[in-house]
Design a protein around this motif. Structure first.
Motif, PDB file in Angstrom:
ATOM      1  N   GLY A 131     -13.419  10.902 -75.832  1.00  8.74           N
ATOM      2  CA  GLY A 131     -13.989  11.870 -75.080  1.00  8.74           C
ATOM      3  C   GLY A 131     -12.964  11.943 -73.745  1.00  8.74           C
ATOM      4  N   SER A 132     -13.428  13.100 -72.830  1.00 12.05           N
ATOM      5  CA  SER A 132     -12.696  13.343 -71.837  1.00 12.05           C
ATOM      6  C   SER A 132     -13.745  14.198 -70.883  1.00 12.05           C
ATOM      7  CB  SER A 132     -11.628  14.348 -72.488  1.00 12.05           C
ATOM      8  OG  SER A 132     -10.962  14.773 -71.081  1.00 12.05           O
ATOM      9  N   TYR A 133     -13.419  13.681 -69.467  1.00 11.68           N
ATOM     10  CA  TYR A 133     -14.189  14.382 -68.404  1.00 11.68           C
ATOM     11  C   TYR A 133     -13.282  15.046 -67.548  1.00 11.68           C
ATOM     12  CZ  TYR A 133     -17.359  10.818 -70.238  1.00 11.68           C
ATOM     13  OH  TYR A 133     -18.331  10.130 -71.102  1.00 11.68           O
ATOM     14  N   GLY A 134     -13.875  16.125 -66.678  1.00 18.76           N
ATOM     15  CA  GLY A 134     -12.973  16.444 -65.584  1.00 18.76           C
ATOM     16  C   GLY A 134     -12.451  17.865 -66.099  1.00 18.76           C
ATOM     17  N   SER A 135     -13.110  18.558 -67.198  1.00 15.51           N
ATOM     18  CA  SER A 135     -12.600  19.848 -67.530  1.00 15.51           C
ATOM     19  C   SER A 135     -12.993  20.818 -66.743  1.00 15.51           C
ATOM     20  CB  SER A 135     -13.168  20.074 -68.988  1.00 15.51           C
ATOM     21  OG  SER A 135     -13.116  21.658 -69.426  1.00 15.51           O
ATOM     22  N   ARG A 136     -11.978  21.809 -66.030  1.00 16.87           N
ATOM     23  CA  ARG A 136     -12.085  22.875 -65.319  1.00 16.87           C
ATOM     24  C   ARG A 136     -12.515  24.094 -65.922  1.00 16.87           C
ATOM     25  NH1 ARG A 136      -7.240  22.173 -61.054  1.00 16.87           N
ATOM     26  NH2 ARG A 136      -7.608  19.849 -60.503  1.00 16.87           N
ATOM     27  N   VAL A 137     -12.686  24.123 -67.414  1.00 22.98           N
ATOM     28  CA  VAL A 137     -13.036  25.208 -67.960  1.00 22.98           C
ATOM     29  C   VAL A 137     -14.117  25.192 -68.689  1.00 22.98           C
ATOM     30  CG1 VAL A 137     -10.472  26.275 -68.086  1.00 22.98           C
ATOM     31  CG2 VAL A 137     -11.515  24.787 -69.920  1.00 22.98           C
ATOM     32  N   ALA A 138     -14.834  24.123 -69.278  1.00 24.24           N
ATOM     33  CA  ALA A 138     -15.587  24.054 -69.932  1.00 24.24           C
ATOM     34  C   ALA A 138     -17.220  24.514 -69.231  1.00 24.24           C
ATOM     35  CB  ALA A 138     -16.056  22.482 -70.346  1.00 24.24           C
ATOM     36  N   GLN A 139     -17.775  25.045 -69.991  1.00 26.38           N
ATOM     37  CA  GLN A 139     -19.213  25.749 -69.538  1.00 26.38           C
ATOM     38  C   GLN A 139     -20.285  25.657 -70.534  1.00 26.38           C
ATOM     39  OE1 GLN A 139     -19.224  27.555 -66.548  1.00 26.38           O
ATOM     40  NE2 GLN A 139     -17.388  26.925 -65.984  1.00 26.38           N
ATOM     41  N   TRP A 153     -11.173  20.155 -73.354  1.00 29.76           N
ATOM     42  CA  TRP A 153     -10.830  18.810 -72.705  1.00 29.76           C
ATOM     43  C   TRP A 153      -9.654  18.213 -73.341  1.00 29.76           C
ATOM     44  CZ3 TRP A 153     -14.943  20.948 -75.342  1.00 29.76           C
ATOM     45  CH2 TRP A 153     -16.120  21.397 -74.507  1.00 29.76           C
ATOM     46  N   SER A 154      -8.666  17.782 -72.240  1.00 29.25           N
ATOM     47  CA  SER A 154      -7.429  17.250 -72.532  1.00 29.25           C
ATOM     48  C   SER A 154      -7.601  15.772 -72.592  1.00 29.25           C
ATOM     49  CB  SER A 154      -6.539  17.883 -71.480  1.00 29.25           C
ATOM     50  OG  SER A 154      -6.767  17.465 -70.326  1.00 29.25           O
ATOM     51  N   MET A 155      -6.498  15.245 -73.108  1.00 28.71           N
ATOM     52  CA  MET A 155      -6.149  13.672 -73.034  1.00 28.71           C
ATOM     53  C   MET A 155      -7.342  12.834 -73.461  1.00 28.71           C
ATOM     54  SD  MET A 155      -3.682  13.148 -69.623  1.00 28.71           S
ATOM     55  CE  MET A 155      -4.715  14.068 -68.668  1.00 28.71           C
ATOM     56  N   ALA A 156      -7.865  13.147 -74.608  1.00 28.96           N
ATOM     57  CA  ALA A 156      -9.148  12.662 -75.172  1.00 28.96           C
ATOM     58  C   ALA A 156      -8.414  11.489 -76.025  1.00 28.96           C
ATOM     59  CB  ALA A 156      -9.802  13.410 -75.933  1.00 28.96           C
ATOM     60  N   SER A 157      -8.321  10.353 -75.435  1.00 29.42           N
ATOM     61  CA  SER A 157      -7.837   9.139 -76.168  1.00 29.42           C
ATOM     62  C   SER A 157      -8.846   8.651 -77.235  1.00 29.42           C
ATOM     63  CB  SER A 157      -7.492   8.043 -75.004  1.00 29.42           C
ATOM     64  OG  SER A 157      -6.492   8.440 -74.151  1.00 29.42           O
ATOM     65  N   ASN A 158      -8.075   8.186 -78.272  1.00 27.86           N
ATOM     66  CA  ASN A 158      -8.814   7.757 -79.504  1.00 27.86           C
ATOM     67  C   ASN A 158      -9.270   8.774 -80.300  1.00 27.86           C
ATOM     68  OD1 ASN A 158      -9.219   5.410 -81.063  1.00 27.86           O
ATOM     69  ND2 ASN A 158     -11.336   5.322 -80.470  1.00 27.86           N
ATOM     70  N   ALA A 159      -8.843   9.973 -80.111  1.00 27.99           N
ATOM     71  CA  ALA A 159      -9.323  11.023 -81.027  1.00 27.99           C
ATOM     72  C   ALA A 159      -9.106  10.684 -82.434  1.00 27.99           C
ATOM     73  CB  ALA A 159      -8.744  12.411 -80.436  1.00 27.99           C
ATOM     74  N   LEU A 186     -16.259  19.049 -82.959  1.00 23.56           N
ATOM     75  CA  LEU A 186     -15.194  19.398 -82.069  1.00 23.56           C
ATOM     76  C   LEU A 186     -14.073  19.793 -82.628  1.00 23.56           C
ATOM     77  CD1 LEU A 186     -16.004  16.823 -79.186  1.00 23.56           C
ATOM     78  CD2 LEU A 186     -16.594  19.428 -79.005  1.00 23.56           C
ATOM     79  N   THR A 187     -13.295  20.687 -82.363  1.00 23.91           N
ATOM     80  CA  THR A 187     -11.721  20.922 -82.859  1.00 23.91           C
ATOM     81  C   THR A 187     -10.934  19.847 -82.277  1.00 23.91           C
ATOM     82  OG1 THR A 187     -12.372  23.043 -83.327  1.00 23.91           O
ATOM     83  CG2 THR A 187     -10.112  22.434 -83.313  1.00 23.91           C
ATOM     84  N   VAL A 188     -10.066  18.978 -82.790  1.00 21.69           N
ATOM     85  CA  VAL A 188      -9.054  18.100 -82.283  1.00 21.69           C
ATOM     86  C   VAL A 188      -7.738  18.919 -82.559  1.00 21.69           C
ATOM     87  CG1 VAL A 188      -7.836  16.030 -82.331  1.00 21.69           C
ATOM     88  CG2 VAL A 188     -10.291  16.133 -82.847  1.00 21.69           C
ATOM     89  N   VAL A 189      -6.958  19.252 -81.186  1.00 22.80           N
ATOM     90  CA  VAL A 189      -5.621  19.984 -81.301  1.00 22.80           C
ATOM     91  C   VAL A 189      -4.511  18.819 -80.932  1.00 22.80           C
ATOM     92  CG1 VAL A 189      -4.342  21.768 -80.454  1.00 22.80           C
ATOM     93  CG2 VAL A 189      -6.924  21.862 -80.562  1.00 22.80           C
ATOM     94  N   THR A 206     -11.600  20.898 -78.303  1.00 20.64           N
ATOM     95  CA  THR A 206     -12.056  22.135 -77.995  1.00 20.64           C
ATOM     96  C   THR A 206     -13.571  22.342 -78.489  1.00 20.64           C
ATOM     97  OG1 THR A 206     -10.897  23.123 -79.796  1.00 20.64           O
ATOM     98  CG2 THR A 206      -9.844  23.089 -77.703  1.00 20.64           C
ATOM     99  N   ALA A 207     -14.255  23.361 -77.983  1.00 17.94           N
ATOM    100  CA  ALA A 207     -15.536  23.594 -78.798  1.00 17.94           C
ATOM    101  C   ALA A 207     -15.795  25.269 -78.267  1.00 17.94           C
ATOM    102  CB  ALA A 207     -16.544  22.791 -77.907  1.00 17.94           C
ATOM    103  N   ASP A 208     -16.180  26.009 -79.256  1.00 16.89           N
ATOM    104  CA  ASP A 208     -16.569  27.487 -79.177  1.00 16.89           C
ATOM    105  C   ASP A 208     -17.843  27.708 -79.585  1.00 16.89           C
ATOM    106  OD1 ASP A 208     -16.456  30.097 -78.790  1.00 16.89           O
ATOM    107  OD2 ASP A 208     -14.905  30.408 -80.300  1.00 16.89           O
ATOM    108  N   GLY A 209     -18.794  27.828 -78.611  1.00 17.15           N
ATOM    109  CA  GLY A 209     -20.264  28.152 -78.994  1.00 17.15           C
ATOM    110  C   GLY A 209     -20.917  26.949 -79.776  1.00 17.15           C
ATOM    111  N   LEU A 210     -20.607  25.671 -79.509  1.00 10.22           N
ATOM    112  CA  LEU A 210     -21.278  24.579 -80.202  1.00 10.22           C
ATOM    113  C   LEU A 210     -22.487  24.456 -79.381  1.00 10.22           C
ATOM    114  CD1 LEU A 210     -21.054  21.950 -81.924  1.00 10.22           C
ATOM    115  CD2 LEU A 210     -20.078  20.769 -79.597  1.00 10.22           C
TER     116      LEU A 210
END
Length: 329
Positions: A131-139, A153-159, A186-189, A206-210
């Motif tokens: 997981g990852s917290y602190g996204s500035r763009v997630a709505q 969400w960046s830097m999601a360790s253990n993805a 979720l999509t793992v990039v 990333t998530a789009d319309g989840l």
């Protein structure tokens, strides 16, 4: 005595030889020392921690430290995460980092109405989380009886190996929220191209319309609260997230530094040196010995401090108290 035996002896001397489950986890880590060392080097080149290594760590309990006992977890707190992380980091820092991250998200998962552990049999190998917290763009916003989320969400360790994830977003009605879902939704990039610690696989999500159900979302304030009373299933769930996670990650740094000290001693062919009373001038070997000893003393002091803080925090959690600054600093 080889390096593996020295490390095992040092840690064993500081632990009980009883059938304490955490001591058994740490002993299991030491038994894997050679394989962990090899994979640590390999993972920093490939960015992938070997699946067999992850499975072995899960089998000895590394990824079950904060999970509920009903699904094979140990239900432990900050002290167990610290001990495991420090010991594992001496051989494989990236794996140790992911153990701490997963333990934190597993504890957080116990705040939701949705129960990711409900369908797991005791000892199941899919307790890992990212997981990852602190996204500035997630709505996020409500649509009917569910919520929708878009974001990155960046830097999601253990993805790389996780099965579940928790993420945050700015909700139109609820403010900041935390959500839980299977990682497969979720999509793992693959964006983690770090030099060092590359094996943490801290990729971007990333998530789009989840779509997210009502039972999979909590206000951020609920995430930061400490449950009152003995209702929480595990000790970790009764501890402040920032403190329990910070202590674990500090354990990773400490274990890595201790391993570095051991390697410096090995490469410097360290041995006890008798010092003459005669004024023979500065001895390079003597300076090396003194400085190495001082560094090891500082690391040992740091270890004792972290263990004291973790034990105090766990004691507060067992007593179902709210921690106050004098108790946790």
């Amino acid at each position: 005595m080889d390096a593996t035996a020295v490390l095992r002896a040092a840690d064993t001397a500081a632990r009980s030889t009883s059938d304490d489950p955490i001591a058994m986890v740490v002993d299991g880590v030491h038994a894997m020392a050679e394989e962990l060392w090899a994979d640590a080097r390999r993972s920093d080149e490939t960015g992938l921690t070997d699946a067999k290594i992850v499975q072995s760590l899960d089998r000895i309990g590394c990824f079950r430290l904060t999970a509920p006992p009903r699904c094979g977890g140990l239900g432990e707190g900050a002290g167990a995460v610290l001990q495991t992380a420090r010991s594992l980091a001496r051989f494989h820092p990236s794996a140790a980092w992911n153990v701490v991250v997963s333990a934190s998200h597993v504890a957080t998962a116990q705040c939701f109405e949705r129960d990711p552990f409900a369908t797991l049999a005791p000892g199941a190998g899919d307790l890992q989380m990212a997981g990852s917290y602190g996204s500035r763009v997630a709505q996020s916003w409500r649509e009917g009886d569910h919520h929708v989320v878009n974001g990155t969400w960046s830097m999601a360790s253990n993805a790389q190996h996780a099965h579940w994830a928790t993420i945050d977003a700015a909700h139109q009605d609820l403010g900041r929220v935390i959500m839980i879902m299977p990682l497969s939704e979720l999509t793992v990039v693959d964006t983690w191209q770090a030099i060092g610690m590359r094996g943490t696989a801290s990729h971007t999500l990333t998530a789009d319309g989840l779509e997210v159900g009502e039972d999979s979302l909590i206000p951020f304030s609920r995430f930061t609260e400490i449950p009152e009373g003995p209702d929480s299933e595990t000790l970790a769930a009764r501890l402040p997230k920032v403190l329990r996670t910070s202590i674990g990650l500090a354990g990773v740094a400490l274990g890595t530094a201790q391993a570095l000290g051991d390697e410096v001693a090995r490469r410097g062919c360290y041995c006890r040196t008798p010092f003459s009373a005669e004024p023979t001038g500065v001895s390079p070997q003597g300076v090396f010995s003194v400085e190495l000893g001082a560094a090891r003393s500082r690391l040992r002091s740091a270890q004792l401090l972290l263990e004291s803080v973790a034990d105090g925090l766990d004691a507060i959690g067992r007593a179902h108290q709210q921690p106050t600054p004098p108790q946790v600093v």
